[in-house]
Design a protein around this motif. Structure first.
Motif, short mmCIF file in Angstrom:
data_model
loop_
_atom_site.label_atom_id
_atom_site.label_comp_id
_atom_site.label_asym_id
_atom_site.label_seq_id
_atom_site.Cartn_x
_atom_site.Cartn_y
_atom_site.Cartn_z
N ALA A 115 0.79 -1.27 0.07
CA ALA A 115 -0.14 0.07 0.09
C ALA A 115 0.90 1.44 0.02
CB ALA A 115 -0.89 -0.12 1.33
N PRO A 116 0.47 2.30 -0.60
CA PRO A 116 1.45 3.73 -0.46
C PRO A 116 1.40 3.98 0.87
CG PRO A 116 -0.80 3.94 -1.40
CD PRO A 116 -0.77 2.61 -1.17
N TRP A 117 2.86 4.64 1.13
CA TRP A 117 2.98 5.29 2.16
C TRP A 117 2.32 6.62 2.38
CZ3 TRP A 117 8.79 5.60 4.02
CH2 TRP A 117 8.79 5.57 5.35
N ARG A 118 1.43 6.84 3.36
CA ARG A 118 0.57 8.07 3.09
C ARG A 118 1.24 9.42 3.47
NH1 ARG A 118 -3.42 6.69 -0.09
NH2 ARG A 118 -4.39 4.90 0.63
N SER A 119 2.31 9.10 4.55
CA SER A 119 3.42 10.23 4.83
C SER A 119 4.55 9.83 5.23
CB SER A 119 2.52 11.11 5.96
OG SER A 119 3.66 12.00 6.38
N THR A 120 5.50 10.41 4.64
CA THR A 120 7.05 9.74 4.73
C THR A 120 7.21 10.16 6.39
OG1 THR A 120 7.86 12.06 4.11
CG2 THR A 120 7.51 9.97 2.50
N GLU A 121 6.70 10.91 7.03
CA GLU A 121 7.17 11.25 8.40
C GLU A 121 6.21 10.46 9.46
OE1 GLU A 121 9.66 12.84 8.72
OE2 GLU A 121 10.01 13.35 6.62
N ARG A 122 5.12 9.97 9.13
CA ARG A 122 4.17 9.42 10.14
C ARG A 122 4.54 7.85 10.47
NH1 ARG A 122 -1.85 10.03 8.87
NH2 ARG A 122 -1.81 8.54 10.45
N ILE A 123 4.58 7.74 11.76
CA ILE A 123 4.76 5.97 11.76
C ILE A 123 3.81 5.38 12.40
CG2 ILE A 123 7.17 6.70 12.49
CD1 ILE A 123 6.48 6.48 15.42
N ASP A 124 2.56 6.17 12.55
CA ASP A 124 1.30 5.30 12.97
C ASP A 124 0.25 5.02 12.03
OD1 ASP A 124 0.75 8.03 12.22
OD2 ASP A 124 -0.66 8.35 13.89
N TYR A 125 0.92 5.02 10.59
CA TYR A 125 -0.01 4.82 9.55
C TYR A 125 -0.28 3.35 9.58
CZ TYR A 125 -1.39 3.59 4.86
OH TYR A 125 -2.09 3.05 3.67
N VAL A 126 -1.87 3.00 9.38
CA VAL A 126 -2.01 1.60 9.44
C VAL A 126 -2.69 1.13 8.04
CG1 VAL A 126 -3.73 -0.19 10.32
CG2 VAL A 126 -2.68 1.48 11.67
N PRO A 127 -1.96 0.43 7.28
CA PRO A 127 -2.49 0.15 5.83
C PRO A 127 -3.72 -0.60 5.73
CG PRO A 127 -0.58 -1.16 6.40
CD PRO A 127 -0.78 -0.31 7.46
N PRO A 128 -4.17 -0.97 4.70
CA PRO A 128 -5.54 -1.69 4.71
C PRO A 128 -5.27 -3.23 4.95
CG PRO A 128 -5.17 -0.47 2.81
CD PRO A 128 -4.15 -0.16 3.34
N PRO A 129 -6.23 -3.76 5.41
CA PRO A 129 -6.14 -5.44 5.71
C PRO A 129 -5.22 -5.99 4.22
CG PRO A 129 -8.24 -4.69 5.99
CD PRO A 129 -7.73 -3.66 5.38
N LYS A 130 -4.36 -7.04 4.86
CA LYS A 130 -3.60 -7.85 3.76
C LYS A 130 -2.54 -7.02 3.04
CE LYS A 130 -5.42 -11.84 4.96
NZ LYS A 130 -4.46 -12.90 5.39
N MET A 131 -2.58 -5.67 3.37
CA MET A 131 -1.48 -4.79 2.88
C MET A 131 -0.44 -4.35 3.80
SD MET A 131 -3.43 -2.56 0.06
CE MET A 131 -4.45 -3.15 -1.31
N THR A 132 0.79 -4.20 3.22
CA THR A 132 1.74 -3.42 3.98
C THR A 132 2.35 -2.36 3.24
OG1 THR A 132 3.85 -4.16 5.07
CG2 THR A 132 3.57 -5.10 3.13
N TRP A 133 3.09 -1.33 4.16
CA TRP A 133 3.57 -0.10 3.72
C TRP A 133 4.99 -0.35 3.17
CZ3 TRP A 133 7.60 2.20 6.05
CH2 TRP A 133 7.90 2.18 7.56
N ARG A 134 5.68 -1.60 3.38
CA ARG A 134 7.11 -1.88 2.94
C ARG A 134 7.27 -3.24 2.89
NH1 ARG A 134 10.66 -0.52 8.48
NH2 ARG A 134 9.87 -1.86 9.79
N ILE A 135 8.25 -3.54 2.11
CA ILE A 135 8.99 -4.75 2.26
C ILE A 135 10.44 -4.52 2.57
CG2 ILE A 135 9.82 -6.80 0.95
CD1 ILE A 135 7.63 -6.08 -1.12
#
Length: 277
Positions: free
Chosen positions: A226-246
């Motif tokens: 899933a796209p990273w909504r903000s490069t500074e936030r660490i509390d972003y929760v991606p949609p189910p079955k998705m991750t914001w990084r590998i």
């Protein structure tokens, strides 16, 4: 013809751009012309956005002669235009990366810009390679804020970020990580990072093997990035079955003074082999 109309005119003639802009510049204060070119005044986008989307690089170059700097709104608009068109070359040419602190640090170190090239391998199978030449690799990681160093690139109709980061300062373990920038569509991805090795021993018969690091969602609980909504936030929760990084651990060789994974000038040469599934 108003300057803002140039990039979307159906019978566009490249040779007409400069005369039209010069006429506008003669009639308008410089600040007002720059404002017209960088405001969201054409269907919610800038004139530069439409020049990129309609593949009119002559208009982009002509417009930029009258613009001293981009506003954050204009920068975001141009990033989206480059993403839509998968135009990494324009993305790099306009210096649209958002990590201004990294640009300042590179300047303080007297380091030339990195080489980041995107090569489409097979448009029918969504495969592409990203070739990285990261100068002063270790020195920049050691001096960067938070021990992280980002690179951004455009490929496959998306905007990506890639970084080296210190996972656990307590034990010195580094990682390689990849994700999607804001405004990108989610993606299913398999990738391999190949880091070139360089022999430091005179007369060595065979070159050392490259370091091969898989960056894949295979075997995890996640289906897509899933796209990273903000490069500074660490509390972003991606949609189910998705991750914001590998992310994949690299080990501690990253900071070894005599590591074979940087050349004698301190440059790390790497390639991301990426496939969209």
């Amino acid at each position: 013809m108003p300057a803002a109309e140039v990039p979307k005119t159906p019978n566009f003639n490249p040779s007409s751009v400069t005369p039209n802009l010069n006429a506008c510049a003669a009639a308008l204060p410089a600040a007002e012309l720059a404002n017209i070119l960088t405001q969201l005044n054409i269907e919610g986008h800038t004139a530069l956005y439409w020049a990129i989307v309609n593949n009119r690089p002559q208009a982009v170059r002509a417009f930029n002669k009258f613009i001293s700097c981009y506003s954050p709104v204009c920068t975001s608009d141009l990033r989206i235009a480059c993403m839509i068109t998968s135009n990494h070359a324009m993305f790099m040419q306009l210096n649209l990366g958002r990590r201004s602190e990294q640009i300042r640090l590179r300047g303080l170190l007297g380091c030339l810009p990195d080489g980041i090239q995107v090569h489409t391998c097979d448009e029918f199978t969504n495969q592409f390679n990203v070739v990285l030449g990261i100068r002063m690799f270790q020195k920049r990681l050691r001096t960067a804020t938070g021990n992280k160093w980002y690179h951004e690139f455009v490929a496959g109709g998306r905007m990506w970020w890639f970084r080296f980061a210190l996972l656990k300062p307590s034990n010195g373990l580094w990682s390689a990580e990849i994700g999607l920038c804001q405004h990108s569509h989610p993606a299913r991805l398999d990738a391999v990072l190949l880091i070139e090795a360089h022999s430091r021993k005179p007369g060595r018969a065979t070159p050392p093997e490259a370091l091969k690091i898989p960056l894949t969602l295979t075997g995890t609980n996640f289906l897509a990035l899933a796209p990273w909504r903000s490069t500074e936030r660490i509390d972003y929760v991606p949609p189910p079955k998705m991750t914001w990084r590998i992310s994949e651990e690299l080990g501690d060789w990253v900071m070894h003074d005599k590591t074979e994974y940087v050349d004698r000038e301190g440059t790390l040469h790497a390639k991301l082999e990426m496939t969209l599934l």
